[in-house]
Structure formats: C-alpha cells, structure tokens
Motif scaffolding. Sequence first.
Motif, PDB file in Angstrom:
ATOM      1  N   ILE A 142       0.833  -1.206   0.000  1.00  0.00           N
ATOM      2  CA  ILE A 142       0.000   0.000   0.000  1.00  0.00           C
ATOM      3  C   ILE A 142       0.863   1.250   0.000  1.00  0.00           C
ATOM      4  O   ILE A 142       1.827   1.361   0.755  1.00  0.00           O
ATOM      5  N   GLY A 143       0.494   2.199  -0.857  1.00  0.00           N
ATOM      6  CA  GLY A 143       1.249   3.431  -0.986  1.00  0.00           C
ATOM      7  C   GLY A 143       0.779   4.522  -0.044  1.00  0.00           C
ATOM      8  O   GLY A 143       0.017   4.297   0.895  1.00  0.00           O
ATOM      9  N   ILE A 144       1.242   5.730  -0.324  1.00  0.00           N
ATOM     10  CA  ILE A 144       0.978   6.886   0.522  1.00  0.00           C
ATOM     11  C   ILE A 144       0.006   7.861  -0.137  1.00  0.00           C
ATOM     12  O   ILE A 144      -0.869   8.426   0.522  1.00  0.00           O
ATOM     13  N   GLN A 145       0.114   8.021  -1.448  1.00  0.00           N
ATOM     14  CA  GLN A 145      -0.645   9.061  -2.132  1.00  0.00           C
ATOM     15  C   GLN A 145      -2.147   8.802  -2.118  1.00  0.00           C
ATOM     16  O   GLN A 145      -2.935   9.731  -1.905  1.00  0.00           O
ATOM     17  N   ASP A 146      -2.552   7.567  -2.350  1.00  0.00           N
ATOM     18  CA  ASP A 146      -3.984   7.249  -2.459  1.00  0.00           C
ATOM     19  C   ASP A 146      -4.601   6.737  -1.164  1.00  0.00           C
ATOM     20  O   ASP A 146      -5.793   6.414  -1.132  1.00  0.00           O
ATOM     21  N   GLU A 147      -3.807   6.627  -0.101  1.00  0.00           N
ATOM     22  CA  GLU A 147      -4.304   6.065   1.155  1.00  0.00           C
ATOM     23  C   GLU A 147      -4.736   7.183   2.094  1.00  0.00           C
ATOM     24  O   GLU A 147      -4.393   8.358   1.910  1.00  0.00           O
ATOM     25  N   PHE A 198      -2.748  10.499   8.111  1.00  0.00           N
ATOM     26  CA  PHE A 198      -2.473  10.206   9.516  1.00  0.00           C
ATOM     27  C   PHE A 198      -3.740  10.464  10.350  1.00  0.00           C
ATOM     28  O   PHE A 198      -4.468  11.418  10.084  1.00  0.00           O
ATOM     29  N   PRO A 199      -4.056   9.634  11.364  1.00  0.00           N
ATOM     30  CA  PRO A 199      -3.261   8.506  11.869  1.00  0.00           C
ATOM     31  C   PRO A 199      -3.639   7.150  11.272  1.00  0.00           C
ATOM     32  O   PRO A 199      -2.953   6.173  11.502  1.00  0.00           O
ATOM     33  N   LEU A 200      -4.758   7.076  10.495  1.00  0.00           N
ATOM     34  CA  LEU A 200      -5.218   5.771  10.018  1.00  0.00           C
ATOM     35  C   LEU A 200      -4.313   5.192   8.936  1.00  0.00           C
ATOM     36  O   LEU A 200      -4.110   3.976   8.874  1.00  0.00           O
ATOM     37  N   GLY A 201      -3.751   6.055   8.080  1.00  0.00           N
ATOM     38  CA  GLY A 201      -2.915   5.573   6.988  1.00  0.00           C
ATOM     39  C   GLY A 201      -1.770   4.683   7.438  1.00  0.00           C
ATOM     40  O   GLY A 201      -1.619   3.560   6.934  1.00  0.00           O
ATOM     41  N   PRO A 202      -0.931   5.141   8.377  1.00  0.00           N
ATOM     42  CA  PRO A 202       0.172   4.289   8.842  1.00  0.00           C
ATOM     43  C   PRO A 202      -0.309   2.985   9.469  1.00  0.00           C
ATOM     44  O   PRO A 202       0.343   1.944   9.315  1.00  0.00           O
ATOM     45  N   ILE A 203      -1.448   3.023  10.169  1.00  0.00           N
ATOM     46  CA  ILE A 203      -1.985   1.801  10.791  1.00  0.00           C
ATOM     47  C   ILE A 203      -2.428   0.812   9.714  1.00  0.00           C
ATOM     48  O   ILE A 203      -2.160  -0.400   9.806  1.00  0.00           O
ATOM     49  N   ILE A 204      -3.088   1.311   8.661  1.00  0.00           N
ATOM     50  CA  ILE A 204      -3.558   0.451   7.577  1.00  0.00           C
ATOM     51  C   ILE A 204      -2.377  -0.181   6.848  1.00  0.00           C
ATOM     52  O   ILE A 204      -2.388  -1.383   6.543  1.00  0.00           O
ATOM     53  N   LYS A 248       3.700   5.678  -9.902  1.00  0.00           N
ATOM     54  CA  LYS A 248       3.617   7.129  -9.725  1.00  0.00           C
ATOM     55  C   LYS A 248       4.318   7.629  -8.466  1.00  0.00           C
ATOM     56  O   LYS A 248       4.189   8.795  -8.101  1.00  0.00           O
ATOM     57  N   ALA A 249       5.066   6.769  -7.803  1.00  0.00           N
ATOM     58  CA  ALA A 249       5.736   7.158  -6.561  1.00  0.00           C
ATOM     59  C   ALA A 249       6.884   8.116  -6.830  1.00  0.00           C
ATOM     60  O   ALA A 249       7.536   8.060  -7.871  1.00  0.00           O
ATOM     61  N   THR A 250       7.127   9.006  -5.866  1.00  0.00           N
ATOM     62  CA  THR A 250       8.329   9.819  -5.913  1.00  0.00           C
ATOM     63  C   THR A 250       9.522   8.927  -5.598  1.00  0.00           C
ATOM     64  O   THR A 250       9.363   7.783  -5.137  1.00  0.00           O
ATOM     65  N   ASP A 251      10.725   9.436  -5.819  1.00  0.00           N
ATOM     66  CA  ASP A 251      11.913   8.632  -5.555  1.00  0.00           C
ATOM     67  C   ASP A 251      12.008   8.228  -4.085  1.00  0.00           C
ATOM     68  O   ASP A 251      12.376   7.092  -3.764  1.00  0.00           O
ATOM     69  N   SER A 252      11.678   9.149  -3.178  1.00  0.00           N
ATOM     70  CA  SER A 252      11.746   8.832  -1.747  1.00  0.00           C
ATOM     71  C   SER A 252      10.677   7.819  -1.368  1.00  0.00           C
ATOM     72  O   SER A 252      10.922   6.909  -0.562  1.00  0.00           O
TER      73      SER A 252
END
Length: 352
Positions: free
Chosen positions: A67-72, A75-81, A117-121
């Motif tokens: 699971i990525g960061i952009q479409d999720e 905080f705080p639910l994203g990191p938990i998911i 579509k992720a950034t390099d980081s």
Amino acid sequence: MVSLVLVQRRLQNLTVGKVVLALVVVVTFFNEYLVYTLHSFRWASIPTDRNPKEEMVILLVSDPQLIGIQDEIGFPLGPIIRWDADSYLRKTFYRAYYHTIPDVVVFLGDIMDEGSKATDSEYQSYFQRFNSIFYETSYAKTVVIPGDNDIGGEGGDLRTFFKVNRFEKHFENLTGAVSHGFVDFLKLDIRMMKDQVLEKQKVISDVATQLKGKFRIIVNHESIITKPKSSIYPSQMLSCDTCLSDDEDMNNWPYYQRDMASMEPYIDVDFTNLIALSEIMVPTCSYRMGVPKMGYGVAVINKSGKMKYTVLWLPSRYHLLYVYIVVLAVAAFVLIINWVFSPVKSRKWPYR
C-alpha cells in the motif's frame, strides 16, 4: 476445603474489567498468531528432504501490492492500515516459506500499489518495506517481474523509460532468462493488448542464447492464453493439449479452464507433452485487493518432467478485523453497563 476457599477468593477478585481484558487478549492472540498457524495445517505437504538435483520447489507470489501513501488515508489511520497489510503479508509469507523451503521464489508483478507514480523517496521506502516483508527471499533464488502498478501500462498510466529503469535498478531486468537447476525462467514481458510482435521476437531471440535448463517456464504478469481477467480470477489453470502443434491455429487456441479453488490437494502437469501448453493464474496474496480468497502458489517439478501444483490458501483478514470490531463493541457495552449499575462509591477504572 483449602482449595475451595482459594477458588472462592479468586472468583471474588475476578472483576468485569479483568474478564473483558482477558477476552481481548485471547482474541488478539488468535487473530494475530494462532489463526495463521491453524490455517497452515490445511496446506498440502511439500517434500522438504528432496534432492535439489532431481526435484525443485517454486513458491509463487502474486500481487502483494504494498500500500502506498498518495492514495491512502492520511495520519493517523494511513500508517496503521499500511502496517496491518504489511504485517499480514509478513506473517503469511513467513509460514509459506518455511512450509515449502523453496528453491526459487517468483514474484509475478504488482509488487507495489503506487510504484508507477511514486516519488523517488516513496519508491525507496516501498523497496525497503518489500525487503523487510519478504526477508526470507535472501535465502533462496528469486525472480521478480513488474506489473502495471510498478511501471505503468494500464489505462492512462503510461509506461515510461524512467519507470522501467527505476524498477530494474531496484529489482532486476524486465526481460531475460534466469536459470536455476534444470529450469529456465523466461521473462518476456508479454502484453496481450499491445502489438509488439517484432519487439517480442527480438526479446525471444536474445533470451534463446541464455537457455540452459531442461524445462522452460514463462513468468508474465498478464495472461498469455487470452481470456478476460475477471473470468480467471482468483486461481485457474488454462490448458491446451495441442497449442504448440504445427497444425494448430495460433490465433485461436482450443484451451479449457480448470478451477483450482476446490482442488485436493494437487493438480498435475506433464512437461513431457511437447505440444501442450498450460498456464497457471496465481491468486493475490494481499487481502487489500478485496478478493474472497488469497494464497501463494507452489509448484513442485521433478526432473522427469512431472509437475504438481497447489495453492496455500490464506485466512481472511477482513473476517478477523470484523471479529475485533464485534469484540471491542461488546467489551465497551459490558463496561458501560457495569459502570452504570455499580454503586456510586465503587465506581472506578476497572483495571485498578
């Protein structure tokens, strides 16, 4: 008499809060550990004392889709998911790996959900998570191919040189041959919706010079024997007994479909039939794809040309999450009722 008195005293000290806490602990232990162990007891046995020169075990991992960061959700639910989905993959892969002790682990694409579509980081963080989740692959030969979520190619998400180059720098080449023992794994990157005849002819010609093994397996993210994806999910085998015959119409292969969701415990494939073609659709191992069944594919190939294939089916994570919701709701209701009907002077936090 002494024992009876001790039991009575222990029961007197047993508060509603302690009972609720014990229930939550038991459910957590079952959901996070025991259910995976119990589920693995249902898996078909794999020969772990085999002779690697005569028999090979291949563990097939499809669509982990970290699971990525952009479409999720943020905080705080994203990191938990993300943590929960990663934890599910880590626990199930760990058990699948040590159940099979594979000679080769093959990843069949869509490693990341947002790799294209992720950034390099972000991409670097996804790559680190991949290595952490599938840590056991450091002990075995691995073959990794990308999917459209990794390098684009579906709909408006275009495939570019940058995306392909980034994938190859972190994992391995998009195309080529990987040899292990008596099997060659061919990475041809066949996309059925694209007209790439000349390109693929060149790839196949280049790969042909690298072949060493007695048997050859094409690993590809898309189906090669054309059929709508929705009709072959989650786990099917498409077989054609005469596809490679000179008399066969190459534009209309007479294949038939076998459902592997109910097979017990193996399905057999004969590599010695030189005009036959069999394609296995491996189910996703990620519960986040929303399919009812997840699993890891396992192929056991004998040097004589016989292969047995099975799926290590996984427990439904959503069912376990629903159990958490029900238990926590009941626990909250019981604690509230107990607090409301308890004497005012004795009202206090239940765990003190």
